[in-house]
Design a protein around this motif. Structure first.
Motif, PDB file in Angstrom:
ATOM      1  N   THR A  72      66.036  -5.600-100.562  1.00  0.00           N
ATOM      2  CA  THR A  72      64.672  -5.343-100.092  1.00  0.00           C
ATOM      3  C   THR A  72      64.537  -3.872 -99.735  1.00  0.00           C
ATOM      4  OG1 THR A  72      64.463  -7.612 -99.266  1.00  0.00           O
ATOM      5  CG2 THR A  72      62.954  -5.968 -98.346  1.00  0.00           C
ATOM      6  N   HIS A  73      65.540  -3.345 -99.088  1.00  0.00           N
ATOM      7  CA  HIS A  73      65.674  -1.903 -98.876  1.00  0.00           C
ATOM      8  C   HIS A  73      66.729  -1.413 -99.866  1.00  0.00           C
ATOM      9  CE1 HIS A  73      64.106  -2.627 -94.569  1.00  0.00           C
ATOM     10  NE2 HIS A  73      63.139  -2.149 -95.318  1.00  0.00           N
ATOM     11  N   GLY A  74      66.260  -0.825-100.969  1.00  0.00           N
ATOM     12  CA  GLY A  74      67.073  -0.531-102.133  1.00  0.00           C
ATOM     13  C   GLY A  74      68.537  -0.219-101.920  1.00  0.00           C
ATOM     14  N   ALA A  75      68.836   0.861-101.190  1.00  0.00           N
ATOM     15  CA  ALA A  75      70.221   1.296-101.012  1.00  0.00           C
ATOM     16  C   ALA A  75      71.064   0.281-100.251  1.00  0.00           C
ATOM     17  CB  ALA A  75      70.260   2.650-100.296  1.00  0.00           C
ATOM     18  N   GLU A  76      70.423  -0.667 -99.572  1.00  0.00           N
ATOM     19  CA  GLU A  76      71.151  -1.732 -98.885  1.00  0.00           C
ATOM     20  C   GLU A  76      71.577  -2.838 -99.851  1.00  0.00           C
ATOM     21  OE1 GLU A  76      68.917  -3.061 -95.456  1.00  0.00           O
ATOM     22  OE2 GLU A  76      68.227  -1.021 -95.004  1.00  0.00           O
ATOM     23  N   GLY A  77      71.158  -2.719-101.110  1.00  0.00           N
ATOM     24  CA  GLY A  77      71.406  -3.770-102.083  1.00  0.00           C
ATOM     25  C   GLY A  77      72.854  -3.950-102.478  1.00  0.00           C
ATOM     26  N   PHE A  78      73.694  -2.931-102.301  1.00  0.00           N
ATOM     27  CA  PHE A  78      75.106  -3.060-102.667  1.00  0.00           C
ATOM     28  C   PHE A  78      75.773  -4.184-101.880  1.00  0.00           C
ATOM     29  CE2 PHE A  78      73.865   1.252-103.682  1.00  0.00           C
ATOM     30  CZ  PHE A  78      74.348   1.384-104.971  1.00  0.00           C
ATOM     31  N   CYS A  79      75.380  -4.329-100.627  1.00  0.00           N
ATOM     32  CA  CYS A  79      75.923  -5.385 -99.776  1.00  0.00           C
ATOM     33  C   CYS A  79      75.464  -6.757-100.259  1.00  0.00           C
ATOM     34  CB  CYS A  79      75.466  -5.154 -98.335  1.00  0.00           C
ATOM     35  SG  CYS A  79      75.837  -6.499 -97.193  1.00  0.00           S
ATOM     36  N   GLY A  80      74.156  -6.950-100.342  1.00  0.00           N
ATOM     37  CA  GLY A  80      73.628  -8.252-100.716  1.00  0.00           C
ATOM     38  C   GLY A  80      74.009  -8.673-102.114  1.00  0.00           C
ATOM     39  N   SER A  81      74.037  -7.722-103.041  1.00  0.00           N
ATOM     40  CA  SER A  81      74.416  -8.029-104.419  1.00  0.00           C
ATOM     41  C   SER A  81      75.843  -8.553-104.478  1.00  0.00           C
ATOM     42  CB  SER A  81      74.284  -6.776-105.291  1.00  0.00           C
ATOM     43  OG  SER A  81      74.818  -6.998-106.576  1.00  0.00           O
ATOM     44  N   GLY A  82      76.765  -7.899-103.791  1.00  0.00           N
ATOM     45  CA  GLY A  82      78.154  -8.347-103.792  1.00  0.00           C
ATOM     46  C   GLY A  82      78.302  -9.751-103.239  1.00  0.00           C
ATOM     47  N   ALA A  83      77.558 -10.052-102.167  1.00  0.00           N
ATOM     48  CA  ALA A  83      77.605 -11.393-101.593  1.00  0.00           C
ATOM     49  C   ALA A  83      77.036 -12.423-102.563  1.00  0.00           C
ATOM     50  CB  ALA A  83      76.837 -11.420-100.275  1.00  0.00           C
ATOM     51  N   GLN A  84      75.976 -12.064-103.260  1.00  0.00           N
ATOM     52  CA  GLN A  84      75.375 -12.985-104.231  1.00  0.00           C
ATOM     53  C   GLN A  84      76.330 -13.261-105.390  1.00  0.00           C
ATOM     54  OE1 GLN A  84      71.758 -10.731-104.913  1.00  0.00           O
ATOM     55  NE2 GLN A  84      70.533 -12.249-103.829  1.00  0.00           N
ATOM     56  N   VAL A  85      76.990 -12.215-105.891  1.00  0.00           N
ATOM     57  CA  VAL A  85      77.949 -12.408-106.986  1.00  0.00           C
ATOM     58  C   VAL A  85      79.088 -13.322-106.534  1.00  0.00           C
ATOM     59  CG1 VAL A  85      79.626 -11.242-108.474  1.00  0.00           C
ATOM     60  CG2 VAL A  85      77.346 -10.244-108.145  1.00  0.00           C
ATOM     61  N   ALA A  86      79.583 -13.102-105.316  1.00  0.00           N
ATOM     62  CA  ALA A  86      80.649 -13.953-104.789  1.00  0.00           C
ATOM     63  C   ALA A  86      80.190 -15.405-104.690  1.00  0.00           C
ATOM     64  CB  ALA A  86      81.107 -13.443-103.424  1.00  0.00           C
ATOM     65  N   MET A  87      78.970 -15.630-104.234  1.00  0.00           N
ATOM     66  CA  MET A  87      78.462 -16.996-104.107  1.00  0.00           C
ATOM     67  C   MET A  87      78.264 -17.659-105.466  1.00  0.00           C
ATOM     68  SD  MET A  87      75.855 -17.182-100.886  1.00  0.00           S
ATOM     69  CE  MET A  87      74.846 -15.814-101.419  1.00  0.00           C
ATOM     70  N   LEU A  88      77.914 -16.876-106.468  1.00  0.00           N
ATOM     71  CA  LEU A  88      77.768 -17.445-107.812  1.00  0.00           C
ATOM     72  C   LEU A  88      79.099 -17.986-108.332  1.00  0.00           C
ATOM     73  CD1 LEU A  88      75.282 -14.913-109.421  1.00  0.00           C
ATOM     74  CD2 LEU A  88      74.905 -17.366-109.123  1.00  0.00           C
ATOM     75  N   GLY A  89      80.207 -17.452-107.833  1.00  0.00           N
ATOM     76  CA  GLY A  89      81.516 -17.937-108.238  1.00  0.00           C
ATOM     77  C   GLY A  89      82.100 -19.003-107.319  1.00  0.00           C
ATOM     78  N   ASP A  90      81.347 -19.392-106.286  1.00  0.00           N
ATOM     79  CA  ASP A  90      81.841 -20.331-105.273  1.00  0.00           C
ATOM     80  C   ASP A  90      81.466 -21.755-105.689  1.00  0.00           C
ATOM     81  OD1 ASP A  90      82.503 -21.793-103.012  1.00  0.00           O
ATOM     82  OD2 ASP A  90      81.697 -20.300-101.604  1.00  0.00           O
ATOM     83  N   THR A  91      82.287 -22.382-106.523  1.00  0.00           N
ATOM     84  CA  THR A  91      81.947 -23.705-107.054  1.00  0.00           C
ATOM     85  C   THR A  91      81.921 -24.785-105.977  1.00  0.00           C
ATOM     86  OG1 THR A  91      84.275 -24.012-107.656  1.00  0.00           O
ATOM     87  CG2 THR A  91      82.802 -23.182-109.367  1.00  0.00           C
ATOM     88  N   ALA A  92      82.738 -24.624-104.938  1.00  0.00           N
ATOM     89  CA  ALA A  92      82.707 -25.591-103.833  1.00  0.00           C
ATOM     90  C   ALA A  92      81.349 -25.551-103.131  1.00  0.00           C
ATOM     91  CB  ALA A  92      83.829 -25.302-102.850  1.00  0.00           C
ATOM     92  N   LEU A  93      80.820 -24.355-102.927  1.00  0.00           N
ATOM     93  CA  LEU A  93      79.493 -24.210-102.322  1.00  0.00           C
ATOM     94  C   LEU A  93      78.440 -24.869-103.203  1.00  0.00           C
ATOM     95  CD1 LEU A  93      77.571 -22.972-100.185  1.00  0.00           C
ATOM     96  CD2 LEU A  93      77.521 -20.898-101.607  1.00  0.00           C
ATOM     97  N   HIS A  94      78.516 -24.639-104.513  1.00  0.00           N
ATOM     98  CA  HIS A  94      77.538 -25.242-105.433  1.00  0.00           C
ATOM     99  C   HIS A  94      77.584 -26.764-105.350  1.00  0.00           C
ATOM    100  CE1 HIS A  94      78.236 -21.421-108.123  1.00  0.00           C
ATOM    101  NE2 HIS A  94      77.772 -21.131-106.931  1.00  0.00           N
ATOM    102  N   ALA A  95      78.781 -27.328-105.346  1.00  0.00           N
ATOM    103  CA  ALA A  95      78.929 -28.788-105.314  1.00  0.00           C
ATOM    104  C   ALA A  95      78.373 -29.368-104.024  1.00  0.00           C
ATOM    105  CB  ALA A  95      80.399 -29.165-105.493  1.00  0.00           C
TER     106      ALA A  95
END
Length: 363
Positions: A72-95
């Motif tokens: 939402t605040h552009g330069a802060e996106g490195f943090c949120g993007s990394g967390a989102q990528v990690a969650m996309l790989g979290d199959t236990a969370l998805h299940a």
């Protein structure tokens, strides 16, 4: 990333282009449904396409949605993007989410221009988290900002000793809380100034409301986690209430995410009281949905250093003739202000965001 980087570190990127590619790749690998909202007029720092990308993880007919937004605040996106990528790989969370009837909706780069160009604001110098206003009504006046503005953006950067002394004098007289509120609260009078909320709804504002309507319509509940950086202790994700100033709503959010949830309304948050916040898009687009939301604000540097980085960046915006060395120094300060480039910080971000998602999903 070095070969010794932790698995979590490999989810994070050092440019918007890299971050977007990691997000899209992770979404495809997990079987998420991807929707792209390309920016109609702007390109990135490397000439790349800019877009708000949405990954839907879960059943199409899920009645409950947990929304996680980054950048939402552009330069802060490195943090949120990394967390989102990690969650996309979290199959236990998805299940677990799927078993609970919950879909994850990950919105990558609400402000892709600022993300790519390492600015907190968008291409119009607008702070998106001050832009959700009724622009047909009179806009608020921020008198304290007008008082401090002459000292914020001096003719030269770094500021001269005289310019800095003048700013420090008013801060000493008024206090740091006054200074933070004056600067960050949001202002609608100076389009070239700090924390400018705009004079009309931006592309990101319009597009975020489109996404809410498209993915939230007909659902029963919406739990929103918006990831931010730059305030508070190193690596701590302060859960900040994201909703109207109603005691019952604040109580509802604390019942979901715990009593550590702070509020801008009662002074418990490291954030000042702000105007035009993005959560206001929910009642505009989904007035009947059962909504609750928090911002997760991850600390980096002391507040004074973060504000100095923002002052430098806005000075640079006003002075495109600045030499490359000065530009590099200013952008490095912005990077440090909004991203904790260390494994302990990244690991903590992913753990705290994942826990917040689980609480939002009721699992």
């Amino acid at each position: 990333m070095p070969a010794s980087a932790s698995p979590i570190a490999r989810c994070f990127a050092r440019s918007y282009a890299e971050a977007r590619q990691k997000f899209l790749t992770a979404a495809r690998q997990t079987g998420a449904t991807l929707t792209e909202f390309p920016h109609p007029t702007q390109t990135g720092h490397e000439g790349e396409t800019l877009a708000m990308d949405v990954a839907w993880v879960g059943a199409d007919d899920a009645r409950h949605v947990v929304l996680v937004t980054s950048g939402t605040h552009g330069a802060e996106g490195f943090c949120g993007s990394g967390a989102q990528v990690a969650m996309l790989g979290d199959t236990a969370l998805h299940a677990d989410c799927r078993a609970a009837g919950v879909a994850l909706v990950l919105v990558h780069a609400v402000n892709p221009y600022g993300f790519s160009h390492l600015r907190r604001v968008n291409e119009e110098n607008v702070d998106l988290n001050r832009n959700f206003m009724d622009f047909d009504a009179p806009l608020p006046q921020n008198a304290p900002y007008a008082e401090v503005a002459p000292f914020l953006l001096p003719p030269h950067w770094p500021p001269s000793g005289e310019d800095q002394a003048a700013l420090m004098k008013i801060v000493a007289e008024k206090g740091m809380p006054w200074y933070q509120a004056a600067v960050s609260g949001g202002q609608y009078q100076d389009p070239g100034g700090l924390f400018f909320g705009g004079h009309k709804a931006t592309w990101s504002n319009y597009t975020l409301r489109r996404i809410l309507a498209r993915f939230g319509a007909g659902r029963d509940t919406l739990r929103w986690i918006d990831i931010h950086t730059g305030l508070g202790p190193w690596g701590y994700g302060e859960p900040i209430y994201m909703g109207p100033d109603h005691a019952d709503q604040i109580g509802k959010v604390r019942a979901i995410w715990g009593n550590s949830v702070t509020s801008i309304y009662d002074g418990s948050s490291t954030s000042s009281n702000l105007t035009g916040l993005a959560w206001m898009a929910v009642p505009q687009t989904l007035p009947a949905i059962d909504y609750a939301g928090i911002a997760l604000e991850f600390g980096t540097l002391p507040l004074g250093e973060v504000l100095e980085a923002l002052r430098g960046d806005h000075w640079l915006h006003r002075h495109p003739e600045a030499d490359e060395n000065q530009r590099t120094l200013i952008k490095q300060a912005v990077w440090r202000a909004f991203y904790g480039d260390a494994d302990d910080w990244r690991d903590g971000v992913v753990a705290q965001v994942t826990e917040a998602v689980r609480r939002g999903a009721g699992i």
